[in-house]
Design a protein around this motif. Structure first.
Motif, short mmCIF file in Angstrom:
data_model
loop_
_atom_site.label_atom_id
_atom_site.label_comp_id
_atom_site.label_asym_id
_atom_site.label_seq_id
_atom_site.Cartn_x
_atom_site.Cartn_y
_atom_site.Cartn_z
N LYS A 249 6.04 3.07 -2.81
CA LYS A 249 4.66 3.01 -2.29
C LYS A 249 4.26 4.38 -1.78
O LYS A 249 5.05 5.04 -1.10
N GLU A 391 7.21 4.65 6.05
CA GLU A 391 5.89 4.21 6.51
C GLU A 391 5.62 4.62 7.96
O GLU A 391 4.52 4.97 8.31
N ARG A 494 17.71 -6.39 4.40
CA ARG A 494 16.35 -6.78 4.05
C ARG A 494 16.29 -8.27 3.76
O ARG A 494 17.29 -8.84 3.33
#
Ligand code: ATP
Ligand code: MG
Length: 628
Positions: A249, A391, A494
């Motif tokens: 991303k 992020e 995760r």
């Protein structure tokens, strides 16, 4: 002030808290509002304020510390060391910016930087910041395809590259990769600016498109390029996530919030101030390199070490030698790098005078206790795990040795950083998990300064990727966590990696750590594989410190199964154990469990654009084929 009081303030009175922190940077124009939320989860920190990252990292220090060392670029590959005071850095960055301006690059234009850890990568980044161009640094080891994707995503007008990088003594020409990437790209850059170190004698140039930095610098050097004052929320840079869970991303970062968060964390988390020395071993192509090699240390007037090379060349003591030589106070690296060192004699850790070294920070993936202990005992220094994401741009969970160091608890990165209102919630009900119960880590709005503002050119993906899981305001990157009675948070892996064995949910990390306690094991990856009876069963893929004969594999496999049973109970017993020579990882050193799992379930291995070493995947295929 102590951590607890400050943290409470950051959550209960965020505007007052961040207003105070924002005084650490220079604002050309004061902000109108500390926080503006018109369209949640989007938010604007320091709205209306004008500042500039290059001014704050370079110009601002000239008066007080112009002659202080700002950047030491050390390459054990080329054997070169280059030192730049703040004054020299200012000159270099201005010259670079002058070349960018001459090439027609301006505010809001995108510049792809495809370089190894060399000084010019830092100059290019800061030159972009100076003129308000948006840099997108692409890790110098990525193949043409990845580079092409990032060129297209950014629609860059310029690409800056080195002629070549070097890895473990081998020259890797970059220019052919650039040429191939541009041939694939739908939005090729107008120009390619090549910084040549003379490593690639066969360097080919495309007339009119490719330009030589040294030549242009000579033509434009010496002028001071005016600083572009940007609104706090304008984009400063793009950077892609590691691609561990799928297609990377494109994280978009702002200007003001980024500077404020980094300045704060330099003081409280990393304990580095003006004139002190920080050594972050990360590649400039990752978030750590952006935040704690380039921007963070320079924002506070510290000295930053930039390192090109492996941790074991010329010898496994090189990093500690550099710490001794430069008086490094804070070092920042990754568990992967320490696992590389762990294969060598710990005596290397003690060969140099580490009087100045106070802290070793590690981040990027779970830090297993044996690795943490090995390096902490070997160095005789505190080793501090910190958890964050591309992020967020700065730590989410950490300890704050710059304020008051809470006891290190191995396996846990510690407590929420300022402004992060963290919860651990039940995946299905969304209710808060009780202490010691597993759940998903989420951040309540607003995301603090420093965190991404959106996914580049794709607000939709931003919302879907991070806010689409529980409700439209809770941010989550879907990491699985547990908080103990004392408030220490542990990251278990995760949520994708959770293995559901007959209704029991097991973290891959728990099993991996149990496997790694076996003295013969170097590293382990655990995945859940479809199982007729239990739903899923854990399968282990392990690398060993020393190779074993094929005959000995079976004995090793049962020893590892037994170890897991002893430590976690029979429910976690691995159904299969495969001994392999290598595990597939991303270029940033993260285990690609999803690809291993896909192969084990006879599916396609998925997006492999960030895979480091394709032969590691072949290893997995071969192990699956032979069944051990
Ligand atoms: P992608 O988002 O593209 O799938 P990625 O999540 O690996 O890739 P990064 O931003 O490089 O991209 O990594 C952040 C992730 O790394 C975290 O969400 C977490 O899973 C893991 N991580 C980082 N630091 C730690 C740590 N100290 N302990 C445990 N896990 C960590
Ligand atoms: Mg991620």
């Amino acid at each position: 002030m102590d951590y607890a009081t400050l943290y409470r303030q950051s959550i209960e009175q965020p505007e007052a808290f961040w207003d105070a922190q924002a005084q650490a940077i220079h604002w050309r124009r004061p902000y109108d509002r500390v926080l503006e939320v018109e369209r949640p989860p989007f938010r604007r920190w320091f709205a209306g304020g004008e500042t500039n990252l290059c001014y704050n990292t370079v110009d601002r220090h000239l008066a007080a510390r112009g002659d202080q060392l700002a950047l030491a670029a050390i390459s054990t590959e080329t054997g070169q060391r280059r030192h730049f005071t703040y004054r020299e850095l200012h000159r270099e960055v201005n010259d670079f910016a002058a070349v960018l301006v001459a090439l027609g690059v301006g505010r809001g234009d995108r510049v792809v930087v495809y370089m190894p850890n060399m000084a010019e990568a830092v100059f290019a980044v800061l030159a972009c910041a100076r003129i308000g161009a948006i840099h997108s640094v692409v890790f110098g080891g990525f193949a043409a395809h990845n580079l092409a994707l990032r060129i297209d995503d950014a629609q860059a007008s310029l690409l800056v590259c080195a002629d070549a990088g070097m890895r473990a003594g081998k020259v890797i020409p970059y220019k052919p990769l650039v040429d191939a990437a541009i041939a694939q790209a739908r939005h090729p850059p107008r120009h390619v600016l090549v910084v040549s170190r003379g490593l690639d004698p066969a360097l080919a140039r495309v007339d009119g498109r490719d330009l030589d930095y040294a030549t242009l610098r000579e033509r434009h050097a010496g002028t001071d390029v005016p600083v572009a004052w940007l609104e706090s929320n304008e984009p400063s840079y793009l950077l892609y996530t590691s691609g561990t869970t799928g297609k990377p991303k494109g994280v978009q970062r702002d200007v003001g919030g980024h500077a404020v968060a980094l300045a704060l964390s330099m003081r409280t988390v990393f304990d580095v101030g003006p004139g002190q020395v920080m050594f972050s071993t990360s590649d400039v192509g990752w978030a750590v390199g952006h935040s704690y090699t380039i921007y963070g240390p320079l924002l506070v007037g510290a000295t930053s070490l930039l390192y090109e090379g492996t941790p074991v060349n010329p010898d496994p003591g090189i990093w500690w030698q550099l710490c001794a030589e430069y008086g490094v106070r804070t070092m920042f690296s990754s568990p992967t790098a320490i696992r590389v060192l762990k294969k060598h004699d710990p005596a290397w850790l003690r060969r140099h005078d580490l009087l100045a070294l106070r802290w070793l920070f590690l981040a990027g993936e779970p830090l297993d206790e044996p690795t943490a202990r090995w390096i902490a005992d070997g160095l005789g220094k505190p080793v501090i795990d910190n958890y964050w994401q591309t992020e967020t741009g700065w730590p989410v969970l950490c300890l704050q040795p710059g304020l008051d160091l809470k006891p290190v608890r191995y396996g846990s990165p510690g407590f929420p950083n300022f402004g992060y209102k963290l919860r651990v919630i039940d995946e299905t009900t969304g209710a808060d998990a009780a202490p010691n119960e597993k759940g998903v880590l989420v951040v309540e709005p607003p995301l603090p300064p420093g965190c991404l503002t959106t996914v580049w050119n794709d607000d939709e993906r931003f919302l879907r990727s991070y806010f689409g899981h529980f409700n439209e305001l809770l941010y989550s990157s879907l990491d699985w966590a547990i908080r103990d009675d004392d408030g220490y948070t542990f990251i278990l892996g995760r949520t994708d990696d959770v293995i559901n064995v007959a209704g029991h949910r097991l973290g891959t990390r728990e099993i991996e750590e149990a496997v790694a306690t076996h003295p013969a094991v170097a590293e382990a990856a655990v995945i859940g594989v479809r199982d007729e009876i239990k739903g899923q069963a854990p399968h282990v893929f392990a690398t060993l410190k020393a190779a074993v004969e094929p005959d000995a594999r079976r004995a090793m496999a049962s020893a590892l199964q037994q170890r897991v049973c002893e430590q976690l109970g029979a429910i976690a017993r691995p159904a299969r154990v495969y001994i392999v020579a290598a595990l597939p990882k991303t270029r940033s050193g993260k285990l690609l469990r999803r690809s291993i799992q896909a192969l084990a379930e006879s599916r396609d291995a998925g997006d492999l654009s960030t895979l480091d070493d394709a032969s590691a995947l072949e290893e997995i295929r071969a192990a699956l084929a032979r069944g051990a």
